[in-house]
Motif scaffolding. Structure first.
Motif, PDB file in Angstrom:
ATOM      1  N   GLY A 176       0.837  -1.210   0.000  1.00  0.00           N
ATOM      2  CA  GLY A 176       0.000   0.000   0.000  1.00  0.00           C
ATOM      3  C   GLY A 176       0.858   1.240   0.000  1.00  0.00           C
ATOM      4  O   GLY A 176       0.974   1.915  -1.031  1.00  0.00           O
ATOM      5  N   PRO A 177       1.497   1.577   1.117  1.00  0.00           N
ATOM      6  CA  PRO A 177       2.416   2.721   1.130  1.00  0.00           C
ATOM      7  C   PRO A 177       3.623   2.451   0.233  1.00  0.00           C
ATOM      8  O   PRO A 177       3.986   1.298  -0.008  1.00  0.00           O
ATOM      9  N   HIS A 178       4.259   3.501  -0.222  1.00  0.00           N
ATOM     10  CA  HIS A 178       5.472   3.346  -1.022  1.00  0.00           C
ATOM     11  C   HIS A 178       6.379   4.547  -0.797  1.00  0.00           C
ATOM     12  O   HIS A 178       5.918   5.645  -0.469  1.00  0.00           O
ATOM     13  N   CYS A 179       7.656   4.321  -0.974  1.00  0.00           N
ATOM     14  CA  CYS A 179       8.642   5.393  -0.860  1.00  0.00           C
ATOM     15  C   CYS A 179       9.345   5.519  -2.202  1.00  0.00           C
ATOM     16  O   CYS A 179       9.924   4.542  -2.707  1.00  0.00           O
ATOM     17  N   ASP A 180       9.287   6.696  -2.810  1.00  0.00           N
ATOM     18  CA  ASP A 180       9.847   6.925  -4.145  1.00  0.00           C
ATOM     19  C   ASP A 180      11.176   7.659  -4.033  1.00  0.00           C
ATOM     20  O   ASP A 180      11.254   8.711  -3.390  1.00  0.00           O
ATOM     21  N   LEU A 181      12.203   7.104  -4.677  1.00  0.00           N
ATOM     22  CA  LEU A 181      13.533   7.712  -4.640  1.00  0.00           C
ATOM     23  C   LEU A 181      13.694   8.715  -5.774  1.00  0.00           C
ATOM     24  O   LEU A 181      14.545   8.575  -6.661  1.00  0.00           O
ATOM     25  N   LEU A 182      12.871   9.754  -5.744  1.00  0.00           N
ATOM     26  CA  LEU A 182      12.879  10.731  -6.832  1.00  0.00           C
ATOM     27  C   LEU A 182      14.104  11.635  -6.791  1.00  0.00           C
ATOM     28  O   LEU A 182      14.484  12.219  -7.812  1.00  0.00           O
ATOM     29  N   ASP A 183      14.718  11.764  -5.617  1.00  0.00           N
ATOM     30  CA  ASP A 183      15.889  12.634  -5.481  1.00  0.00           C
ATOM     31  C   ASP A 183      17.198  11.851  -5.549  1.00  0.00           C
ATOM     32  O   ASP A 183      18.273  12.400  -5.288  1.00  0.00           O
ATOM     33  N   TRP A 184      17.101  10.569  -5.863  1.00  0.00           N
ATOM     34  CA  TRP A 184      18.293   9.733  -6.018  1.00  0.00           C
ATOM     35  C   TRP A 184      18.626   9.641  -7.499  1.00  0.00           C
ATOM     36  O   TRP A 184      18.455  10.605  -8.234  1.00  0.00           O
ATOM     37  N   LYS A 185      19.065   8.507  -7.971  1.00  0.00           N
ATOM     38  CA  LYS A 185      19.420   8.334  -9.383  1.00  0.00           C
ATOM     39  C   LYS A 185      18.159   8.111 -10.218  1.00  0.00           C
ATOM     40  O   LYS A 185      17.172   7.541  -9.735  1.00  0.00           O
ATOM     41  N   SER A 186      18.220   8.530 -11.472  1.00  0.00           N
ATOM     42  CA  SER A 186      17.108   8.332 -12.393  1.00  0.00           C
ATOM     43  C   SER A 186      17.649   8.032 -13.782  1.00  0.00           C
ATOM     44  O   SER A 186      18.808   8.316 -14.085  1.00  0.00           O
ATOM     45  N   TYR A 187      16.783   7.459 -14.617  1.00  0.00           N
ATOM     46  CA  TYR A 187      17.135   7.212 -16.021  1.00  0.00           C
ATOM     47  C   TYR A 187      16.379   8.217 -16.883  1.00  0.00           C
ATOM     48  O   TYR A 187      15.151   8.324 -16.787  1.00  0.00           O
ATOM     49  N   TYR A 188      17.111   8.954 -17.730  1.00  0.00           N
ATOM     50  CA  TYR A 188      16.504   9.940 -18.628  1.00  0.00           C
ATOM     51  C   TYR A 188      16.611   9.447 -20.065  1.00  0.00           C
ATOM     52  O   TYR A 188      17.708   9.175 -20.551  1.00  0.00           O
ATOM     53  N   SER A 189      15.476   9.342 -20.737  1.00  0.00           N
ATOM     54  CA  SER A 189      15.508   8.980 -22.157  1.00  0.00           C
ATOM     55  C   SER A 189      15.896  10.207 -22.976  1.00  0.00           C
ATOM     56  O   SER A 189      15.926  11.332 -22.471  1.00  0.00           O
ATOM     57  N   SER A 190      16.185  10.000 -24.238  1.00  0.00           N
ATOM     58  CA  SER A 190      16.476  11.121 -25.133  1.00  0.00           C
ATOM     59  C   SER A 190      15.158  11.777 -25.565  1.00  0.00           C
ATOM     60  O   SER A 190      14.084  11.175 -25.498  1.00  0.00           O
TER      61      SER A 190
END
Length: 284
Positions: A176-190
């Motif tokens: 139910g609850p979730h923690c999103d690592l939005l301020d950590w690493k991410s993948y950016y497409s072109s």
């Protein structure tokens, strides 16, 4: 006597159905609501595409409108808007731009006097605006993929192009609850250009495969676990202590944002870039 009662019941049902005759505005640029059934009458407001309304009265005052060389025929009708019981509008509209088919309203954002962008059938709301970027939150279950978008310019221009890209992030789920690592690493497409539709300044957004939704950069698993502890806390770190991949439950890679970049070329050959970022609910 029974037949008479049945006739009365049918008449009541018919009148109720007539009173609940719901229509939706299908005019791309909105429909003007006037005080009286006349083009010279005072304008009350402009009803957006998809606005729900009830037809109260047919005036039998016929009207024809030329729209892109097509003749639209209809009549003036008296209506009341039905979307908000606390702020209804009453007036007259041309019913050539009404339909009984239920339509979703368009989501719309704009950049001052330059242009506005609207998306068909999208439930979303603006989170934050600045000079060059608008952050938008999608409602749960909504997607910006495979949507028709319209660019309405407010000044002269030479060219308008639209590009799209996505961002993947990591989310930790806990029934139910979730923690999103939005301020950590991410993948950016072109950035990928959108193909224009036949109608001027209209485009269709791209859709993505399951593989695209799961793309991510290589990361050290121990660094990942430390990031969970730092950003989410000890309880969340305990959930992922045995995982060997950032895509192993309860961790999952998922799309967190889809962005549209509009490149607007002015008559002086100045290129102006504006970005709309659509935030996708994660962990659901």
């Amino acid at each position: 006597m029974k037949t008479y009662i049945n006739i009365i019941a049918l008449l009541i049902a018919f009148n109720f159905a007539q009173a609940q005759e719901l229509h939706y505005v299908k005019a791309d640029n909105g429909l003007i609501l006037r005080e009286k059934p006349d083009r010279t009458s005072n304008r009350v407001t402009k009803l957006d595409y998809g606005t729900q309304l009830e037809v109260m009265e047919y005036t039998n005052l016929k009207l024809e409108v030329i729209d892109n060389n097509d003749v639209i025929s209809g009549e003036w009708v008296k209506i009341i808007t039905k979307e908000d019981d606390y702020s209804t509008e009453i007036g007259y509209v041309f019913n050539g731009y009404l339909t009984e088919e239920k339509l979703k309203k368009r989501f719309k954002v704009g950049f001052d006097e330059l242009f506005s962008l609207s998306v068909d059938g999208l439930y979303a709301f603006v989170l934050k605006e600045n000079k060059d970027t608008i952050d938008v939150a999608l409602e749960l279950g909504e997607s910006i993929e495979e949507k028709n978008i319209r660019i309405k310019h407010h000044t002269d221009y030479k060219d308008i192009k639209v590009f799209q890209r996505y961002v993947n992030s990591v989310s930790i789920m806990n029934e139910g609850p979730h923690c999103d690592l939005l301020d950590w690493k991410s993948y950016y497409s072109s950035w990928v250009p959108l193909k224009p539709l036949k109608a001027l300044n209209q485009f269709k957004t791209n859709s993505y495969t399951d593989d695209a939704w799961g793309k991510f950069k290589d990361v050290d698993i121990n660094a990942f676990k430390q990031a969970v502890k730092t950003h989410c806390g000890d309880d969340w770190a305990e959930l992922v202590k045995h995982v060997k991949s950032i895509n192993e439950y309860p961790a999952v890679v998922s799309m967190s944002h889809i962005s549209l970049k509009v490149v607007f070329t002015t008559m002086n050959d100045e290129k102006i870039e504006k970005i709309i970022v659509f935030e996708i609910p994660m962990g659901c």
